[in-house]
Design a protein around this motif. Structure first.
Motif, PDB file in Angstrom:
ATOM      1  N   GLY A 196      20.617   6.716   3.776  1.00 40.02           N
ATOM      2  CA  GLY A 196      20.056   5.621   4.539  1.00 40.02           C
ATOM      3  C   GLY A 196      20.336   5.729   6.026  1.00 40.02           C
ATOM      4  O   GLY A 196      20.883   6.726   6.506  1.00 40.02           O
ATOM      5  N   GLU A 197      19.964   4.681   6.750  1.00 40.89           N
ATOM      6  CA  GLU A 197      20.109   4.650   8.201  1.00 40.89           C
ATOM      7  C   GLU A 197      21.222   3.696   8.601  1.00 40.89           C
ATOM      8  O   GLU A 197      21.266   2.543   8.157  1.00 40.89           O
ATOM      9  CB  GLU A 197      18.793   4.207   8.845  1.00 40.89           C
ATOM     10  CG  GLU A 197      18.807   4.250  10.359  1.00 40.89           C
ATOM     11  CD  GLU A 197      17.466   3.916  10.964  1.00 40.89           C
ATOM     12  OE1 GLU A 197      17.407   3.685  12.186  1.00 40.89           O
ATOM     13  OE2 GLU A 197      16.464   3.882  10.214  1.00 40.89           O
ATOM     14  N   LEU A 198      22.119   4.170   9.448  1.00 38.85           N
ATOM     15  CA  LEU A 198      23.255   3.361   9.883  1.00 38.85           C
ATOM     16  C   LEU A 198      22.795   2.219  10.803  1.00 38.85           C
ATOM     17  O   LEU A 198      21.865   2.398  11.597  1.00 38.85           O
ATOM     18  CB  LEU A 198      24.273   4.218  10.637  1.00 38.85           C
ATOM     19  CG  LEU A 198      25.065   5.239   9.836  1.00 38.85           C
ATOM     20  CD1 LEU A 198      25.866   6.125  10.783  1.00 38.85           C
ATOM     21  CD2 LEU A 198      26.002   4.542   8.846  1.00 38.85           C
ATOM     22  N   PRO A 199      23.449   1.068  10.741  1.00 44.65           N
ATOM     23  CA  PRO A 199      23.193   0.012  11.724  1.00 44.65           C
ATOM     24  C   PRO A 199      23.462   0.540  13.131  1.00 44.65           C
ATOM     25  O   PRO A 199      24.257   1.463  13.326  1.00 44.65           O
ATOM     26  CB  PRO A 199      24.197  -1.081  11.331  1.00 44.65           C
ATOM     27  CG  PRO A 199      24.465  -0.841   9.874  1.00 44.65           C
ATOM     28  CD  PRO A 199      24.403   0.648   9.702  1.00 44.65           C
ATOM     29  N   SER A 200      22.823  -0.057  14.135  1.00 46.56           N
ATOM     30  CA  SER A 200      22.884   0.462  15.498  1.00 46.56           C
ATOM     31  C   SER A 200      24.285   0.432  16.096  1.00 46.56           C
ATOM     32  O   SER A 200      24.585   1.202  17.004  1.00 46.56           O
ATOM     33  CB  SER A 200      21.931  -0.326  16.408  1.00 46.56           C
ATOM     34  OG  SER A 200      22.291  -1.701  16.425  1.00 46.56           O
ATOM     35  N   ASN A 201      25.157  -0.440  15.612  1.00 50.05           N
ATOM     36  CA  ASN A 201      26.510  -0.539  16.176  1.00 50.05           C
ATOM     37  C   ASN A 201      27.556   0.185  15.333  1.00 50.05           C
ATOM     38  O   ASN A 201      28.760  -0.017  15.514  1.00 50.05           O
ATOM     39  CB  ASN A 201      26.908  -2.003  16.372  1.00 50.05           C
ATOM     40  CG  ASN A 201      26.942  -2.787  15.064  1.00 50.05           C
ATOM     41  OD1 ASN A 201      26.497  -2.290  14.031  1.00 50.05           O
ATOM     42  ND2 ASN A 201      27.441  -4.012  15.116  1.00 50.05           N
ATOM     43  N   VAL A 202      27.108   1.021  14.411  1.00 52.91           N
ATOM     44  CA  VAL A 202      28.007   1.762  13.513  1.00 52.91           C
ATOM     45  C   VAL A 202      27.906   3.245  13.813  1.00 52.91           C
ATOM     46  O   VAL A 202      26.805   3.778  14.021  1.00 52.91           O
ATOM     47  CB  VAL A 202      27.665   1.486  12.041  1.00 52.91           C
ATOM     48  CG1 VAL A 202      28.472   2.393  11.114  1.00 52.91           C
ATOM     49  CG2 VAL A 202      27.941   0.026  11.691  1.00 52.91           C
ATOM     50  N   THR A 203      29.045   3.935  13.840  1.00 55.86           N
ATOM     51  CA  THR A 203      29.087   5.372  14.115  1.00 55.86           C
ATOM     52  C   THR A 203      29.806   6.095  12.980  1.00 55.86           C
ATOM     53  O   THR A 203      30.320   5.471  12.044  1.00 55.86           O
ATOM     54  CB  THR A 203      29.821   5.660  15.430  1.00 55.86           C
ATOM     55  OG1 THR A 203      31.234   5.437  15.242  1.00 55.86           O
ATOM     56  CG2 THR A 203      29.319   4.763  16.555  1.00 55.86           C
ATOM     57  N   SER A 204      29.860   7.423  13.100  1.00 57.35           N
ATOM     58  CA  SER A 204      30.560   8.209  12.076  1.00 57.35           C
ATOM     59  C   SER A 204      32.041   7.863  12.019  1.00 57.35           C
ATOM     60  O   SER A 204      32.682   8.052  10.984  1.00 57.35           O
ATOM     61  CB  SER A 204      30.367   9.702  12.341  1.00 57.35           C
ATOM     62  OG  SER A 204      30.978  10.093  13.562  1.00 57.35           O
ATOM     63  N   LYS A 205      32.605   7.369  13.114  1.00 58.67           N
ATOM     64  CA  LYS A 205      34.014   6.949  13.108  1.00 58.67           C
ATOM     65  C   LYS A 205      34.222   5.781  12.144  1.00 58.67           C
ATOM     66  O   LYS A 205      35.220   5.732  11.421  1.00 58.67           O
ATOM     67  CB  LYS A 205      34.441   6.551  14.523  1.00 58.67           C
ATOM     68  CG  LYS A 205      35.901   6.123  14.667  1.00 58.67           C
ATOM     69  CD  LYS A 205      36.863   7.256  14.313  1.00 58.67           C
ATOM     70  CE  LYS A 205      38.282   6.957  14.752  1.00 58.67           C
ATOM     71  NZ  LYS A 205      38.467   7.060  16.207  1.00 58.67           N
ATOM     72  N   ASP A 206      33.281   4.849  12.131  1.00 59.76           N
ATOM     73  CA  ASP A 206      33.377   3.725  11.200  1.00 59.76           C
ATOM     74  C   ASP A 206      33.278   4.214   9.752  1.00 59.76           C
ATOM     75  O   ASP A 206      33.952   3.690   8.864  1.00 59.76           O
ATOM     76  CB  ASP A 206      32.261   2.713  11.485  1.00 59.76           C
ATOM     77  CG  ASP A 206      32.372   2.105  12.869  1.00 59.76           C
ATOM     78  OD1 ASP A 206      33.376   1.424  13.135  1.00 59.76           O
ATOM     79  OD2 ASP A 206      31.456   2.329  13.681  1.00 59.76           O
ATOM     80  N   ILE A 207      32.449   5.240   9.528  1.00 65.29           N
ATOM     81  CA  ILE A 207      32.304   5.783   8.174  1.00 65.29           C
ATOM     82  C   ILE A 207      33.612   6.399   7.690  1.00 65.29           C
ATOM     83  O   ILE A 207      34.082   6.103   6.587  1.00 65.29           O
ATOM     84  CB  ILE A 207      31.178   6.832   8.127  1.00 65.29           C
ATOM     85  CG1 ILE A 207      29.830   6.190   8.375  1.00 65.29           C
ATOM     86  CG2 ILE A 207      31.177   7.552   6.773  1.00 65.29           C
ATOM     87  CD1 ILE A 207      28.682   7.180   8.440  1.00 65.29           C
ATOM     88  N   ILE A 208      34.197   7.263   8.512  1.00 63.58           N
ATOM     89  CA  ILE A 208      35.406   7.954   8.053  1.00 63.58           C
ATOM     90  C   ILE A 208      36.576   6.991   7.927  1.00 63.58           C
ATOM     91  O   ILE A 208      37.405   7.119   7.013  1.00 63.58           O
ATOM     92  CB  ILE A 208      35.744   9.156   8.962  1.00 63.58           C
ATOM     93  CG1 ILE A 208      36.822  10.040   8.330  1.00 63.58           C
ATOM     94  CG2 ILE A 208      36.136   8.711  10.348  1.00 63.58           C
ATOM     95  CD1 ILE A 208      36.444  10.656   6.996  1.00 63.58           C
ATOM     96  N   LEU A 209      36.652   5.990   8.800  1.00 62.97           N
ATOM     97  CA  LEU A 209      37.706   4.989   8.648  1.00 62.97           C
ATOM     98  C   LEU A 209      37.537   4.212   7.348  1.00 62.97           C
ATOM     99  O   LEU A 209      38.506   3.974   6.622  1.00 62.97           O
ATOM    100  CB  LEU A 209      37.708   4.035   9.848  1.00 62.97           C
ATOM    101  CG  LEU A 209      38.240   4.582  11.170  1.00 62.97           C
ATOM    102  CD1 LEU A 209      38.069   3.549  12.283  1.00 62.97           C
ATOM    103  CD2 LEU A 209      39.713   4.976  11.060  1.00 62.97           C
TER     104      LEU A 209
END
Length: 415
Positions: free
Chosen positions: A165-178
């Motif tokens: 899917g597509e990440l929200p505009s204020n979310v980055t890969s850093k948020d994913i790994i955390l």
């Protein structure tokens, strides 16, 4: 039965007909990295073992990044030992203050897809962003590689992480790994390979993948792996071979665990003091006052990270009594950010821009904190005493969340 990416890399490297998780094999090392903190110990152990020459000087990279510029008297001993070792054994690949080791290893072309690479730093897992098996080791293991060119490893089991899917505009890969570290726990992937796949991963830049592979070690992972694609080829300035294109986890491979996420479900998060797996949404921390913001390190010091922060800070000012420190991950990134106006925007907002290096992240130079102070930082660890005294509170966040906090003077949800 198919193979995971790590099994394919090791099988190709060793020439064995079949490699499975749990096998113990000798791998042929393609490249090693030694940084300034460890070079005195590696040099002494190498000679203590009785080696007379390096197995291949061209495959050894020495990088001065943690201790430059020197902040303690003993730091210069590391430079002297490193210089003497390089001269004695013919090292040509030596970087003095060119940037952070993990940025330079891929940026300078030392690591390619399918390579087997070891380094004297735990965040050596970073190079999995281009599809390499890379992992951190101690100085004794490094000394033995320098003399022999091989190292035994146990083939790791693999945890597959699918994100669609597509990440929200204020979310980055850093948020994913955390979020993943929070879900797994700080020891949830111990001596395992993390294998990332899915449409969200395919749409990520190599820089974003680098953030995730960098922090895989915070869940205990032995390595983290992304399948090489055209973005990888462009970044590495190569044309992918058939073998490199095949570095994809097979559908019928054996995985110890499969984790599925929907990109739309991710939100901005922070790792709260003082454990990397103590993850909370930014929305639950709104109003938490801060004293400092740090954007940089081998986790988030790349051009896209600095540009993300500049976009949020453009036309604004850092909150009074808050220090914002920006540290590009390399000289190349520094020059790029200077050329496209990013550094000017950050400077006009009130940021302190430092030389490329590890400084503040490893608690050496460039803005360490004291008792009672609180920092939002984009680096990879928030352990007690990591960025100053043991009474400093460290919150780990994405560049977007960190930049928004710098403006607000407190933790907010980036918009």
């Amino acid at each position: 039965m198919g193979y995971t990416i790590i099994e394919k890399i090791i099988q190709k490297n060793t020439g064995l007909d079949s490699v499975k998780a749990g096998d113990i094999v000798n791998v042929n090392v393609d490249r090693v990295m030694i940084h300034d903190i460890f070079i005195p110990f590696v040099a002494d152990k190498f000679e203590e073992m009785g080696f007379q020459k390096l197995w291949d000087p061209d495959k050894v990279v020495l990088i001065y990044d943690h201790l430059v510029p020197a902040s303690q008297i003993d730091d210069t001993r590391h430079f002297q030992k490193g210089n003497a070792f390089a001269e004695k054994y013919g090292l040509k690949n030596v970087h003095r203050s060119d940037g952070i080791c993990h940025q330079l290893m891929t940026e300078a072309g030392y690591v390619k897809p399918g390579n087997v690479v070891f380094g004297t730093d735990s965040h050596t897992t970073t190079y999995g962003c281009v599809g390499a098996f890379s992992s951190g080791i101690g100085y004794t293991e490094m000394a033995s590689i320098l003399g022999t060119g091989i190292l035994w490893v146990k083939v790791p089991e693999t945890i597959r992480v699918n994100i669609e899917g597509e990440l929200p505009s204020n979310v980055t890969s850093k948020d994913i790994i955390l979020r993943l570290i929070g879900d797994l726990g700080a020891d949830g992937a111990t001596y395992k390979a993390l294998e990332f796949s899915g449409s969200t991963i395919e749409n990520m830049s190599v820089a974003s993948r680098m953030t995730m592979s960098n922090m895989a070690i915070e869940a205990g992972a032995k390595c983290a792996l992304f399948s090489p694609d055209e973005k990888t080829a462009e970044y590495c300035e190569i044309t992918l071979t058939d073998i490199e294109k095949d570095l994809i986890g097979d559908a019928d491979a054996s995985y110890v665990r499969v984790i599925n996420y929907r990109a739309e479900d991710f939100v901005p998060v922070l790792a709260c003091p003082s454990q990397v797996d103590n993850i909370k949404p930014a929305s639950e921390l709104i109003g938490t006052k801060i004293d400092q913001v740090f954007i940089g390190s081998c986790t988030n010091g790349r051009l896209e990270d600095l540009m993300c922060a500049a976009k949020i800070l453009k036309g604004k000012k850092v909150s009074p009594f808050v220090k914002l420190i920006i540290t590009p991950a390399s000289r190349k990134i520094y020059r790029q950010a200077l050329a496209n106006g990013t550094l000017q925007t950050l400077s006009e907002a009130g940021a302190i821009i430092t030389h490329p290096g590890c400084g503040l992240c490893c608690g050496r130079t460039g803005g360490i904190l004291t008792d009672g102070e609180r920092v939002v930082a984009t680096n990879n660890r928030n352990f007690l005493g990591r960025m100053g005294t043991s009474k400093v509170e460290i919150y780990l966040a994405s560049p977007a969340t960190a930049a928004a906090a710098a403006v607000a003077g407190e933790i907010v949800v980036p918009q």
